[in-house]
Design an enzyme around this catalytic site. Structure first.
Site, PDB file in Angstrom:
ATOM      1  N   ASP A  16       0.813  -1.225   0.000  1.00 42.06           N
ATOM      2  CA  ASP A  16       0.000   0.000   0.000  1.00 42.06           C
ATOM      3  C   ASP A  16       0.843   1.270   0.000  1.00 42.06           C
ATOM      4  OD1 ASP A  16      -2.235  -1.612   0.096  1.00 42.06           O
ATOM      5  OD2 ASP A  16      -2.312  -1.600   2.279  1.00 42.06           O
ATOM      6  N   LYS A  19       1.936   2.208  -5.143  1.00 45.56           N
ATOM      7  CA  LYS A  19       2.496   1.675  -6.400  1.00 45.56           C
ATOM      8  C   LYS A  19       1.579   1.959  -7.582  1.00 45.56           C
ATOM      9  CE  LYS A  19       2.394  -2.342  -4.380  1.00 45.56           C
ATOM     10  NZ  LYS A  19       2.100  -1.952  -2.993  1.00 45.56           N
ATOM     11  N   GLY A  43      -4.601  -4.069  -3.818  1.00 46.54           N
ATOM     12  CA  GLY A  43      -5.588  -3.021  -4.100  1.00 46.54           C
ATOM     13  C   GLY A  43      -4.803  -1.792  -4.495  1.00 46.54           C
ATOM     14  N   HIS A  44      -4.783  -1.457  -5.776  1.00 42.98           N
ATOM     15  CA  HIS A  44      -3.969  -0.348  -6.284  1.00 42.98           C
ATOM     16  C   HIS A  44      -4.882   0.807  -6.683  1.00 42.98           C
ATOM     17  CE1 HIS A  44      -0.399  -3.223  -7.280  1.00 42.98           C
ATOM     18  NE2 HIS A  44      -0.758  -3.243  -6.010  1.00 42.98           N
ATOM     19  N   GLN A 233       1.960  -5.926  -3.254  1.00 44.90           N
ATOM     20  CA  GLN A 233       2.446  -6.073  -1.864  1.00 44.90           C
ATOM     21  C   GLN A 233       3.749  -5.278  -1.688  1.00 44.90           C
ATOM     22  OE1 GLN A 233       1.398  -9.393  -3.490  1.00 44.90           O
ATOM     23  NE2 GLN A 233      -0.525  -8.439  -2.935  1.00 44.90           N
TER      24      GLN A 233
HETATM   25  P1  GDP Z   1      -0.733   0.458  -3.576  1.00 43.06           P
HETATM   26  O1  GDP Z   1      -1.348  -0.815  -3.120  1.00 43.06           O
HETATM   27  O2  GDP Z   1       0.736   0.490  -3.333  1.00 43.06           O
HETATM   28  O3  GDP Z   1      -1.067   0.820  -5.005  1.00 43.06           O
HETATM   29  O4  GDP Z   1      -1.357   1.617  -2.641  1.00 43.06           O
HETATM   30  P2  GDP Z   1      -2.897   1.759  -2.192  1.00 43.06           P
HETATM   31  O5  GDP Z   1      -3.696   2.235  -3.320  1.00 43.06           O
HETATM   32  O6  GDP Z   1      -3.365   0.538  -1.487  1.00 43.06           O
HETATM   33  O7  GDP Z   1      -2.758   2.850  -1.053  1.00 43.06           O
HETATM   34  C1  GDP Z   1      -2.219   4.106  -1.302  1.00 43.06           C
HETATM   35  C2  GDP Z   1      -3.262   5.163  -0.871  1.00 43.06           C
HETATM   36  O8  GDP Z   1      -2.642   6.418  -0.755  1.00 43.06           O
HETATM   37  C3  GDP Z   1      -4.387   5.350  -1.881  1.00 43.06           C
HETATM   38  O9  GDP Z   1      -5.562   5.681  -1.209  1.00 43.06           O
HETATM   39  C4  GDP Z   1      -3.877   6.514  -2.724  1.00 43.06           C
HETATM   40  O10 GDP Z   1      -4.943   7.246  -3.348  1.00 43.06           O
HETATM   41  C5  GDP Z   1      -3.213   7.345  -1.667  1.00 43.06           C
HETATM   42  N1  GDP Z   1      -2.073   8.163  -2.112  1.00 43.06           N
HETATM   43  C6  GDP Z   1      -1.130   7.871  -3.040  1.00 43.06           C
HETATM   44  N2  GDP Z   1      -0.171   8.829  -3.073  1.00 43.06           N
HETATM   45  C7  GDP Z   1      -0.523   9.751  -2.151  1.00 43.06           C
HETATM   46  C8  GDP Z   1       0.095  10.951  -1.680  1.00 43.06           C
HETATM   47  O11 GDP Z   1       1.167  11.370  -2.115  1.00 43.06           O
HETATM   48  N3  GDP Z   1      -0.573  11.620  -0.689  1.00 43.06           N
HETATM   49  C9  GDP Z   1      -1.739  11.180  -0.150  1.00 43.06           C
HETATM   50  N4  GDP Z   1      -2.300  11.879   0.811  1.00 43.06           N
HETATM   51  N5  GDP Z   1      -2.328  10.042  -0.567  1.00 43.06           N
HETATM   52  C10 GDP Z   1      -1.717   9.326  -1.537  1.00 43.06           C
HETATM   53  P1  IMO Z   2      -0.915  -4.047  -2.286  1.00 40.72           P
HETATM   54  O1  IMO Z   2      -0.482  -4.578  -3.627  1.00 40.72           O
HETATM   55  C1  IMO Z   2      -0.879  -4.503   2.035  1.00 40.72           C
HETATM   56  C2  IMO Z   2      -0.904  -8.590   3.628  1.00 40.72           C
HETATM   57  C3  IMO Z   2      -2.139  -9.049   4.356  1.00 40.72           C
HETATM   58  C4  IMO Z   2      -1.519 -10.050   5.306  1.00 40.72           C
HETATM   59  C5  IMO Z   2      -0.432 -10.703   4.465  1.00 40.72           C
HETATM   60  C6  IMO Z   2      -0.856 -11.994   3.800  1.00 40.72           C
HETATM   61  O2  IMO Z   2      -2.210  -3.342  -2.320  1.00 40.72           O
HETATM   62  O3  IMO Z   2       0.193  -3.274  -1.659  1.00 40.72           O
HETATM   63  P2  IMO Z   2      -2.440 -12.646   1.771  1.00 40.72           P
HETATM   64  O4  IMO Z   2      -3.841 -12.235   1.441  1.00 40.72           O
HETATM   65  O5  IMO Z   2      -1.452 -12.303   0.723  1.00 40.72           O
HETATM   66  O6  IMO Z   2      -2.364 -14.077   2.194  1.00 40.72           O
HETATM   67  O7  IMO Z   2      -2.078 -11.791   3.086  1.00 40.72           O
HETATM   68  O8  IMO Z   2      -0.099  -9.746   3.479  1.00 40.72           O
HETATM   69  N1  IMO Z   2      -1.160  -8.071   2.244  1.00 40.72           N
HETATM   70  C7  IMO Z   2      -1.105  -6.780   1.925  1.00 40.72           C
HETATM   71  N2  IMO Z   2      -0.903  -5.675   2.690  1.00 40.72           N
HETATM   72  N3  IMO Z   2      -1.014  -4.375   0.708  1.00 40.72           N
HETATM   73  C8  IMO Z   2      -1.188  -5.465  -0.083  1.00 40.72           C
HETATM   74  O9  IMO Z   2      -1.194  -5.379  -1.420  1.00 40.72           O
HETATM   75  C9  IMO Z   2      -1.278  -6.731   0.528  1.00 40.72           C
HETATM   76  N4  IMO Z   2      -1.473  -7.986   0.068  1.00 40.72           N
HETATM   77  C10 IMO Z   2      -1.390  -8.784   1.133  1.00 40.72           C
HETATM   78  O10 IMO Z   2      -2.757  -7.979   5.023  1.00 40.72           O
HETATM   79  O11 IMO Z   2      -0.887  -9.381   6.364  1.00 40.72           O
HETATM   80 MG    MG Z   3      -2.890  -1.473  -1.842  1.00 44.09          MG
END
Ligand code: GDP
Ligand code: IMO
Ligand code: MG
Length: 434
Positions: A16, A19, A43-44, A233
């Protein structure tokens, strides 16, 4: 011989990091965007034009016309989830079928894999991993045990028979675990109902371009086309180098790109390491710089730190440099990408862990998962920037105190900051010409 390279975008914390946003921002500079591991546990989030999109399986280059997206052999596919993503994209005028190819070797997550994930977590009790319960562990287990089903199988007449045989094995295993299949729900649905939607999804996927994408990608590289590999991840959730057993079941590191796409190590170019200016973790496992106080709450509230896949609150803490140094080493990071510093805009000071102490001694190496539960981080406290960074569109426009914070990170990690994200929107990004 390849004429061009595969650049890589990886999360270098616990996932999270942002990416999805960065892949979307950098995608215009590439011909192909490819996911190489993970599945719908990811979840991207991507924001532009006042809309927010969350992708789980589909690569984050999908919103750009003229770019091809590849779901590589290392990825796991749940037919229900990917078809929901396809339907959501259709609603905003994006036809994924025209912009996406799927590896015939990508393994399938069966509905019963999801039940197995739930059953195994239940059995672990207080030692549960905190899995997203998307069936990741059981589906990768079947892959390695050589009994999984793959995308190529859905095109064969023998598919229904193979499906029923594997499902029967899973149901037997679930009975052995004492799991109540009848009352279990998958995303609110009973098994039979989820299975019907899954089979509809399989039927839809048959109309997609399913092929040995390793040939497609290597051919593209030979022709001088550029590829951006999108990680899911983060490195600290890697099955080998993460805080085992509190990890995911795939190789989230640069080496995973080669096996997850079928490209040689010599094809790897730049490796972007994406990290938040603080830390978050969702699920169980060690988190040395975790905050259990009002500052931790503030990071969660300001950063909207709730999972994009499960909605769970994310654990929060200070930036951890020993962890970054470790993940930079494992991945061969060439460029850093700093996210979400705007979340700390109002902080008087910002803390950064610079080293760990274990049993009164400074640690030389990154700790094992067991040691990580006991280490005491040593912090450096730096002045906050006390002003909004969101409006900045060049590195020079960033507040001096924030640039000092970034300089400190670069100095401590021996790396360089190439991209600074100052907000969730596509536009809120600074790319430096280094
Ligand atoms: P990913 O899994 O690595 O793609 O990241 P996620 O989407 O799960 O979580 C990143 C969260 O941070 C999302 O809600 C984005 O909209 C938000 N986000 C990304 N870059 C920024 C930033 O520079 N500032 C803030 N405040 N939010 C951001
Ligand atoms: P993105 O791509 C954050 C964590 C879960 C748990 C562990 C194992 O959005 O960054 P799994 O379902 O893979 O068996 O879970 O890994 N986990 C993540 N945490 N971002 C993710 O993906 C994750 N995918 C799995 O919360 O601790
Ligand atoms: Mg994510």
């Amino acid at each position: 011989m390849q004429k061009s390279k595969v650049d890589v975008i990886l999360g270098i914390q616990w996932g999270d990091e942002g990416k999805g946003k960065i892949v979307d921002v950098l995608a215009p500079g590439y011909d192909i965007v490819a996911r190489f591991q993970g599945g719908p546990n990811a979840g991207h989030t991507i924001k532009f034009g006042g809309m927010t999109h969350v992708l789980h399986t589909i690569p984050s280059g999908i919103f750009h016309e003229g770019k091809m997206n590849v779901i590589g052999n290392g990825v796991l596919i749940d037919a229900c989830i990917v078809c929901d993503e396809i339907a959501n994209l259709r609603k905003v005028g994006v036809e994924a079928r025209d912009r996406m190819k799927i590896s015939d070797k990508a393994n399938l997550i069966l509905p019963t894999h999801r039940l197995m994930d739930a059953a195994l977590e239940q059995k672990k009790g207080s030692r549960k991993i905190g899995s997203t319960v998307k069936g990741i562990g059981p589906a990768y287990t079947d892959k390695v045990a050589r009994c999984g089903l793959r995308m190529g199988d859905i095109l064969e007449p023998s598919f229904p028979e193979k499906y029923e045989a594997l499902k029967a094995d899973h149901l037997q295993a679930l009975r052995n675990l004492g799991f109540d299949v009848e009352s279990a729900r998958i995303d609110g649905k009973a098994l039979a109902e989820y299975e019907r939607a899954w089979m509809d999804g399989i039927a839809e996927l048959r109309s997609f371009d399913i092929l040995p994408t390793e040939f497609y990608l290597n051919q593209a590289l030979a022709e001088g086309k550029t590829v951006l590999a999108e990680g899911a991840q983060g490195s600290l959730l890697d099955v080998d180098f993460g805080s085992y057993p509190f990890v995911t079941s795939s190789s989230t590191v640069t080496a995973g790109v080669c096996v997850g796409l079928g490209i040689p190590p010599s094809a790897i170019g730049k490796v972007y390491g994406v990290f938040k200016a603080y830390c978050t973790r969702v699920g169980s496992g060690p988190f040395p710089t975790e905050l259990h106080d009002a500052t931790g709450e503030e990071l969660r509230a300001n950063g909207h730190e709730f999972g994009a896949t499960t909605g769970r609150p994310r654990r929060t803490g200070w930036l951890d440099l020993p962890a970054l140094r470790y993940t930079l080493m494992i991945n061969g990071i060439t460029d850093l990408v700093v996210m979400k510093a705007d979340v700390m805009d109002g902080f008087d000071t910002v803390k950064v862990a610079v080293s760990y102490m274990l049993d009164g001694k400074k640690m030389e190496h990154y700790p094992s998962a067991e040691q990580a539960e006991r280490v005491v981080p040593e912090y450096r406290e730096l002045p906050g920037w006390k002003t909004s960074v969101c409006e900045a569109r060049s590195y020079e426009e960033l507040p001096a105190a924030f640039r000092s914070y970034l300089d400190f990170i670069c100095q401590e990690t021996g790396s360089q900051v190439k991209v600074v994200s100052v907000g969730p929107d596509r536009e809120e990004t600074i790319i430096r010409s280094l």
